[in-house]
Motif scaffolding. Sequence first.
Motif, PDB file in Angstrom:
ATOM      1  N   LEU A  12      22.967   5.868  30.012  1.00 45.48           N
ATOM      2  CA  LEU A  12      23.032   4.412  30.123  1.00 45.48           C
ATOM      3  C   LEU A  12      24.305   3.922  30.809  1.00 45.48           C
ATOM      4  CD1 LEU A  12      21.692   3.334  26.597  1.00 45.48           C
ATOM      5  CD2 LEU A  12      20.450   3.378  28.773  1.00 45.48           C
ATOM      6  N   GLY A  13      25.356   4.731  30.806  1.00 44.92           N
ATOM      7  CA  GLY A  13      26.596   4.342  31.465  1.00 44.92           C
ATOM      8  C   GLY A  13      27.675   3.832  30.538  1.00 44.92           C
ATOM      9  N   PHE A  14      27.595   4.158  29.245  1.00 45.28           N
ATOM     10  CA  PHE A  14      28.627   3.729  28.298  1.00 45.28           C
ATOM     11  C   PHE A  14      29.737   4.776  28.219  1.00 45.28           C
ATOM     12  CE2 PHE A  14      25.037   1.204  26.731  1.00 45.28           C
ATOM     13  CZ  PHE A  14      25.650  -0.042  26.663  1.00 45.28           C
ATOM     14  N   ARG A  15      30.961   4.283  28.294  1.00 41.77           N
ATOM     15  CA  ARG A  15      32.126   5.152  28.170  1.00 41.77           C
ATOM     16  C   ARG A  15      32.678   5.127  26.749  1.00 41.77           C
ATOM     17  NH1 ARG A  15      35.082   9.557  29.379  1.00 41.77           N
ATOM     18  NH2 ARG A  15      37.323   9.145  29.514  1.00 41.77           N
ATOM     19  N   ARG A  16      32.497   4.008  26.049  1.00 41.11           N
ATOM     20  CA  ARG A  16      33.024   3.826  24.706  1.00 41.11           C
ATOM     21  C   ARG A  16      31.904   3.508  23.736  1.00 41.11           C
ATOM     22  NH1 ARG A  16      38.259  -0.027  26.257  1.00 41.11           N
ATOM     23  NH2 ARG A  16      39.609   1.672  26.966  1.00 41.11           N
ATOM     24  N   GLY A  17      32.217   3.652  22.432  1.00 45.47           N
ATOM     25  CA  GLY A  17      31.202   3.348  21.439  1.00 45.47           C
ATOM     26  C   GLY A  17      31.792   3.191  20.053  1.00 45.47           C
ATOM     27  N   VAL A  18      31.020   2.544  19.178  1.00 43.78           N
ATOM     28  CA  VAL A  18      31.420   2.316  17.790  1.00 43.78           C
ATOM     29  C   VAL A  18      30.339   2.890  16.879  1.00 43.78           C
ATOM     30  CG1 VAL A  18      32.060   0.627  16.041  1.00 43.78           C
ATOM     31  CG2 VAL A  18      32.661   0.220  18.445  1.00 43.78           C
ATOM     32  N   ILE A  19      30.694   3.920  16.145  1.00 45.99           N
ATOM     33  CA  ILE A  19      29.775   4.594  15.228  1.00 45.99           C
ATOM     34  C   ILE A  19      29.747   3.813  13.920  1.00 45.99           C
ATOM     35  CG2 ILE A  19      29.236   6.766  14.065  1.00 45.99           C
ATOM     36  CD1 ILE A  19      31.428   7.986  16.078  1.00 45.99           C
ATOM     37  N   ASP A  73      29.121   0.580  23.688  1.00 46.68           N
ATOM     38  CA  ASP A  73      27.968   0.410  22.801  1.00 46.68           C
ATOM     39  C   ASP A  73      28.544   0.205  21.402  1.00 46.68           C
ATOM     40  OD1 ASP A  73      25.801   0.669  21.104  1.00 46.68           O
ATOM     41  OD2 ASP A  73      25.123   2.599  21.902  1.00 46.68           O
ATOM     42  N   SER A  74      28.461  -1.011  20.896  1.00 50.06           N
ATOM     43  CA  SER A  74      29.189  -1.383  19.679  1.00 50.06           C
ATOM     44  C   SER A  74      28.418  -1.183  18.386  1.00 50.06           C
ATOM     45  CB  SER A  74      29.647  -2.853  19.778  1.00 50.06           C
ATOM     46  OG  SER A  74      30.597  -3.010  20.798  1.00 50.06           O
ATOM     47  N   HIS A  75      27.245  -0.532  18.436  1.00 55.43           N
ATOM     48  CA  HIS A  75      26.520  -0.287  17.184  1.00 55.43           C
ATOM     49  C   HIS A  75      25.506   0.831  17.377  1.00 55.43           C
ATOM     50  CE1 HIS A  75      25.105  -1.849  13.165  1.00 55.43           C
ATOM     51  NE2 HIS A  75      24.148  -0.980  13.484  1.00 55.43           N
TER      52      HIS A  75
END
Length: 289
Positions: free
Chosen positions: A61-68, A24-26
């Motif tokens: 949702l199934g996201f392992r990574r993300g960008v805060i 999730d990049s945002h």
Amino acid sequence: MPDCAPPLAQITPPSQALPANACDSHFHVFGPAAVFPYADDRPYTPPDAPFEQLRALHQRLGFRRGVIVHPGCHGYDMSVTLDALDRGEGQYRAVALLEPDVDEARIAELDRRGVRAVRFNFVAHLANAGWDELERIAPRIAPFGWHVCIHSDQASLLGLLPRLRTLPVPFVIDHMGRVAAAEGTGGEAFRALLALRGHPGAWIKISGLDRASSTGARPFRDAEPLMAALLETMPDRLLWGTDWPHPNVRGDMPDDGELLNTFLRLCPDPAMQRQVLVDNPDRLYRFAP
């Protein structure tokens, strides 16, 4: 008192499992204000949306990574975002807000903590940075492989794009530039976005359907042709994000599961899904193996 609505407590389940290490990049983390106070000169006051709530959303949702994306309501105090990075087990990266006089030592420290970019707002209702500030900071972040994250809108995008092309660092356009969906894919601002195809430093987030929607009504179908056109034109330069917890929403509050399912429907090819959700953010934000 908050002047923004909270995110939905119940969301639509995802229609399918996401690829491994989907990002999730945002999104933002707000407070809790009792621990991480909001800035005195903040442009808005959200309800708390702490890291624990964010992790629960990503698990759902199934996201392992993300960008805060560090929010303006916390100003230049990066404590809330750095705390989330420290607790994120290496699976999160961040976009900062930086003081105009930031020095190399501070940038190096933030880079070690997982920051990979600095954001600039060019939207009228937010505390905007000037172009001169961006030009001063860009050469300082270049040696670290960072990029600039641009929050623009229909009124500012066309004036920004020629300048962004001259920068010594890559740039990411948030929320499809917040162009007006009512103008369709033939609108001047959107055509200028499509013209970034092939530019080696240009990236676009196909997030914020509600920000581009001219109706503000879920599920924001009037903005879907914009996302579809970008997927067709430049999938190798796209990032997807929830924009949770959706501060300053003026229409319907988005359903994060519904937003994800819209992306999956418009991007049914598993290889392209992996490109947008895994490969592109891994390349830009440098996640650890």
